[in-house]
Motif scaffolding. Structure first.
Motif, short mmCIF file in Angstrom:
data_model
loop_
_atom_site.label_atom_id
_atom_site.label_comp_id
_atom_site.label_asym_id
_atom_site.label_seq_id
_atom_site.Cartn_x
_atom_site.Cartn_y
_atom_site.Cartn_z
N ASP A 74 1.18 -2.46 8.48
CA ASP A 74 2.64 -3.13 8.08
C ASP A 74 2.56 -3.53 6.63
O ASP A 74 3.53 -3.75 6.07
N ALA A 75 1.48 -3.05 6.02
CA ALA A 75 1.36 -3.25 4.58
C ALA A 75 1.66 -1.95 3.64
O ALA A 75 1.89 -2.06 2.42
N VAL A 76 2.07 -0.87 4.58
CA VAL A 76 2.36 0.28 3.77
C VAL A 76 3.78 0.46 3.52
O VAL A 76 4.68 0.07 4.43
N ARG A 77 4.01 0.65 2.13
CA ARG A 77 5.54 0.73 1.57
C ARG A 77 5.92 2.06 1.56
O ARG A 77 7.36 2.17 1.35
N ALA A 78 5.16 3.11 1.59
CA ALA A 78 5.54 4.52 1.27
C ALA A 78 4.71 5.55 1.68
O ALA A 78 3.28 5.27 1.32
N THR A 137 -0.60 -1.34 -5.03
CA THR A 137 0.05 -1.53 -6.06
C THR A 137 -0.88 -2.69 -6.85
O THR A 137 -1.67 -3.23 -6.39
N PRO A 138 -0.52 -2.67 -8.30
CA PRO A 138 -1.37 -3.52 -9.18
C PRO A 138 -1.60 -5.13 -8.75
O PRO A 138 -2.51 -5.49 -8.92
N HIS A 139 -0.69 -5.52 -7.99
CA HIS A 139 -0.54 -7.01 -7.66
C HIS A 139 -0.99 -7.32 -6.35
O HIS A 139 -0.93 -8.48 -5.91
N HIS A 140 -1.15 -6.21 -5.32
CA HIS A 140 -1.35 -6.38 -3.99
C HIS A 140 -2.54 -7.02 -3.66
O HIS A 140 -3.73 -6.68 -4.28
N LEU A 179 0.76 -1.05 0.01
CA LEU A 179 -0.02 -0.07 0.10
C LEU A 179 0.82 1.33 -0.08
O LEU A 179 1.97 1.14 0.64
N VAL A 180 0.34 2.30 -0.78
CA VAL A 180 0.89 3.74 -0.65
C VAL A 180 -0.16 4.65 -0.12
O VAL A 180 -1.18 4.62 -0.41
N THR A 229 1.97 4.18 -7.14
CA THR A 229 1.77 2.58 -7.19
C THR A 229 2.09 2.21 -8.74
O THR A 229 1.87 1.12 -8.92
N GLY A 230 2.18 3.24 -9.47
CA GLY A 230 2.21 3.01 -10.94
C GLY A 230 1.45 2.08 -11.52
O GLY A 230 1.52 1.12 -12.18
#
Length: 145
Positions: free
Chosen positions: A47-51, A135-138, A16-17, A113-114
């Motif tokens: 904890d799924a947040v990446r940025a 993100t597209p595949h999460h 996640l962003v 997330t592109g």
């Protein structure tokens, strides 16, 4: 990890962003609580947040730095022109007049997330805004492909 093209994008991997926007008066506590409430309200794990992602120049704001540090994630910054090119469900003329793009939180989350999906549209406090994209595949735990 920064994109080698130097365009501000991050390689966040799956996850996640959280896009954030802040006024000068925003505090770290206010922004972090908003982010946590936004995630919890959608049943999304912190904890799924990446940025965190935001408008160029806002990554150095004390509230953004504090929230990123508390979450243990980097901050991606995007220029107003790049954010203005992102289609969002909740554009704001007020934001557009102030910073040159009709969206900061939603557009930054999507940009980072592109091509991902906006999971939580913008949520606001008096001085901060947050939105969540994946993100597209999460996939969330238990979610079917």
């Amino acid at each position: 990890m920064r994109n080698p093209d130097g365009d501000g994008r991050l390689f966040v991997g799956e996850g996640l962003v959280v896009g954030v926007g802040v006024r000068a008066t925003a505090t770290g506590t206010e922004l972090l609580e908003l982010v946590r409430r936004t995630l919890a309200g959608a049943g999304l794990p912190a904890d799924a947040v990446r940025a965190l992602a935001t408008l160029t120049g806002k990554g150095g704001h004390p509230a953004v730095r504090a929230a990123a540090q508390a979450l243990g994630v980097p901050v991606a910054e995007y220029p107003a022109g790049a954010l203005a090119a992102v289609r969002v469900p909740n554009p704001s003329g007020t934001v557009g007049a102030a910073v040159g793009t009709l969206s900061v939180a939603e557009a930054a989350a999507l940009a980072a997330t592109g091509g991902g999906e906006l999971l939580v549209p913008k949520r606001k406090t008096a001085s901060a805004t947050a939105a969540v994209a994946r993100t597209p595949h999460h996939r969330n735990a238990g979610e079917r492909p």
